[in-house]
Design a protein around this motif. Structure first.
Motif, PDB file in Angstrom:
ATOM      1  N   ASP A  66      29.637  42.749  39.736  1.00 38.59           N
ATOM      2  CA  ASP A  66      29.999  43.385  41.004  1.00 38.59           C
ATOM      3  C   ASP A  66      31.368  42.889  41.475  1.00 38.59           C
ATOM      4  O   ASP A  66      32.204  43.676  41.921  1.00 38.59           O
ATOM      5  CB  ASP A  66      28.946  43.114  42.075  1.00 38.59           C
ATOM      6  CG  ASP A  66      27.645  43.867  41.831  1.00 38.59           C
ATOM      7  OD1 ASP A  66      27.643  44.854  41.043  1.00 38.59           O
ATOM      8  OD2 ASP A  66      26.618  43.473  42.418  1.00 38.59           O
ATOM      9  N   GLU A  67      31.570  41.585  41.372  1.00 44.57           N
ATOM     10  CA  GLU A  67      32.866  41.017  41.758  1.00 44.57           C
ATOM     11  C   GLU A  67      33.970  41.524  40.837  1.00 44.57           C
ATOM     12  O   GLU A  67      35.061  41.878  41.295  1.00 44.57           O
ATOM     13  CB  GLU A  67      32.795  39.486  41.706  1.00 44.57           C
ATOM     14  CG  GLU A  67      34.073  38.820  42.157  1.00 44.57           C
ATOM     15  CD  GLU A  67      33.986  37.299  42.143  1.00 44.57           C
ATOM     16  OE1 GLU A  67      35.052  36.667  42.080  1.00 44.57           O
ATOM     17  OE2 GLU A  67      32.872  36.755  42.201  1.00 44.57           O
TER      18      GLU A  67
ATOM     19  N   ARG B 243      33.992  44.361  39.180  1.00 45.23           N
ATOM     20  CA  ARG B 243      34.218  45.771  39.519  1.00 45.23           C
ATOM     21  C   ARG B 243      35.149  45.883  40.734  1.00 45.23           C
ATOM     22  O   ARG B 243      36.089  46.673  40.739  1.00 45.23           O
ATOM     23  CB  ARG B 243      32.905  46.492  39.804  1.00 45.23           C
ATOM     24  CG  ARG B 243      33.098  47.959  40.153  1.00 45.23           C
ATOM     25  CD  ARG B 243      31.797  48.658  40.536  1.00 45.23           C
ATOM     26  NE  ARG B 243      30.939  48.838  39.379  1.00 45.23           N
ATOM     27  CZ  ARG B 243      29.749  48.280  39.214  1.00 45.23           C
ATOM     28  NH1 ARG B 243      29.250  47.468  40.126  1.00 45.23           N
ATOM     29  NH2 ARG B 243      29.035  48.520  38.140  1.00 45.23           N
ATOM     30  N   THR B 244      34.907  45.054  41.752  1.00 42.41           N
ATOM     31  CA  THR B 244      35.745  45.058  42.944  1.00 42.41           C
ATOM     32  C   THR B 244      37.179  44.669  42.600  1.00 42.41           C
ATOM     33  O   THR B 244      38.137  45.328  43.032  1.00 42.41           O
ATOM     34  CB  THR B 244      35.174  44.091  44.004  1.00 42.41           C
ATOM     35  OG1 THR B 244      33.863  44.543  44.360  1.00 42.41           O
ATOM     36  CG2 THR B 244      36.044  44.023  45.238  1.00 42.41           C
ATOM     37  N   ASN B 245      37.326  43.606  41.809  1.00 46.03           N
ATOM     38  CA  ASN B 245      38.667  43.153  41.415  1.00 46.03           C
ATOM     39  C   ASN B 245      39.387  44.189  40.560  1.00 46.03           C
ATOM     40  O   ASN B 245      40.577  44.440  40.754  1.00 46.03           O
ATOM     41  CB  ASN B 245      38.590  41.820  40.677  1.00 46.03           C
ATOM     42  CG  ASN B 245      38.159  40.681  41.566  1.00 46.03           C
ATOM     43  OD1 ASN B 245      38.254  40.758  42.790  1.00 46.03           O
ATOM     44  ND2 ASN B 245      37.664  39.614  40.970  1.00 46.03           N
TER      45      ASN B 245
ATOM     46  N   THR C  75      38.847  47.411  40.518  1.00 43.87           N
ATOM     47  CA  THR C  75      39.160  48.566  41.356  1.00 43.87           C
ATOM     48  C   THR C  75      40.422  48.294  42.178  1.00 43.87           C
ATOM     49  O   THR C  75      41.302  49.165  42.279  1.00 43.87           O
ATOM     50  CB  THR C  75      37.963  48.909  42.273  1.00 43.87           C
ATOM     51  OG1 THR C  75      36.840  49.226  41.440  1.00 43.87           O
ATOM     52  CG2 THR C  75      38.269  50.087  43.176  1.00 43.87           C
ATOM     53  N   SER C  76      40.531  47.099  42.736  1.00 40.69           N
ATOM     54  CA  SER C  76      41.736  46.729  43.489  1.00 40.69           C
ATOM     55  C   SER C  76      42.963  46.743  42.589  1.00 40.69           C
ATOM     56  O   SER C  76      44.028  47.232  42.975  1.00 40.69           O
ATOM     57  CB  SER C  76      41.575  45.343  44.114  1.00 40.69           C
ATOM     58  OG  SER C  76      40.564  45.357  45.087  1.00 40.69           O
TER      59      SER C  76
ATOM     60  N   GLU D 239      44.026  50.293  41.844  1.00 45.63           N
ATOM     61  CA  GLU D 239      44.761  50.874  42.971  1.00 45.63           C
ATOM     62  C   GLU D 239      46.191  50.349  43.022  1.00 45.63           C
ATOM     63  O   GLU D 239      47.136  51.108  43.253  1.00 45.63           O
ATOM     64  CB  GLU D 239      44.024  50.587  44.277  1.00 45.63           C
ATOM     65  CG  GLU D 239      42.718  51.357  44.392  1.00 45.63           C
ATOM     66  CD  GLU D 239      41.819  50.886  45.531  1.00 45.63           C
ATOM     67  OE1 GLU D 239      42.210  49.964  46.290  1.00 45.63           O
ATOM     68  OE2 GLU D 239      40.723  51.454  45.663  1.00 45.63           O
TER      69      GLU D 239
ATOM     70  N   LEU E 128      35.941  49.647  33.803  1.00 45.49           N
ATOM     71  CA  LEU E 128      35.099  50.154  34.893  1.00 45.49           C
ATOM     72  C   LEU E 128      34.066  51.151  34.369  1.00 45.49           C
ATOM     73  O   LEU E 128      32.905  51.128  34.784  1.00 45.49           O
ATOM     74  CB  LEU E 128      35.965  50.796  35.981  1.00 45.49           C
ATOM     75  CG  LEU E 128      36.775  49.830  36.841  1.00 45.49           C
ATOM     76  CD1 LEU E 128      37.796  50.577  37.686  1.00 45.49           C
ATOM     77  CD2 LEU E 128      35.857  48.989  37.718  1.00 45.49           C
TER      78      LEU E 128
ATOM     79  N   ASP F  45      29.967  50.772  34.585  1.00 43.47           N
ATOM     80  CA  ASP F  45      29.107  51.832  35.132  1.00 43.47           C
ATOM     81  C   ASP F  45      28.087  52.328  34.115  1.00 43.47           C
ATOM     82  O   ASP F  45      26.952  52.646  34.466  1.00 43.47           O
ATOM     83  CB  ASP F  45      29.950  53.007  35.640  1.00 43.47           C
ATOM     84  CG  ASP F  45      30.740  52.649  36.897  1.00 43.47           C
ATOM     85  OD1 ASP F  45      30.395  51.648  37.573  1.00 43.47           O
ATOM     86  OD2 ASP F  45      31.708  53.369  37.196  1.00 43.47           O
TER      87      ASP F  45
END
Length: 109
Positions: free
Chosen positions: A15-16, A18-20, A22-23, A26, A66, A70
């Motif tokens: 989860d962490e 995925r967040t990293n 995704t950032s 971006e 990613l 998923d």
């Protein structure tokens, strides 16, 4: 990180991650937009083209990681399906191959 990406600690790590990722995706997308919009010095065109190519490759690697998260296939070698060591994934989160298969495959990640 343990070797089982399905235990609770590993799910938290995913989860962490995925967040990293995704950032980072971006940030790289913004960078690509800036690079492709830049009409700066024509003498720098070769350097800018190389930066654009590297940014696109980074976006592809992040997107792939990613997608594997998923799909539930993250951390498995794309060639032999063995678990990729957590240490390798921490250093190279977009790794698709274990080290032996990577050496045989001969390309990055």
């Amino acid at each position: 990180m343990g070797t089982d990406l399905h235990d609770a600690a590993s799910r938290g790590w995913l989860d962490e991650l995925r967040t990293n990722l995704t950032s980072e995706f971006e940030a790289q997308s913004t960078r690509l937009t800036q690079l492709t919009a830049d009409t700066g010095d024509p003498a720098q065109e070769h350097t800018r083209a190389a930066l654009i190519a590297a940014t696109r490759q980074s976006l592809e690697q992040i997107s792939g990681a990613l997608g594997r998260i998923d799909a539930g296939t993250y951390g498995r070698c794309a060639k032999c399906a063995k678990q990729i060591p957590g240490e390798r994934l921490q250093i190279l989160p977009h790794a698709r191959f274990c080290v032996p298969c990577q050496e045989k495959h001969g390309s990055a990640g």
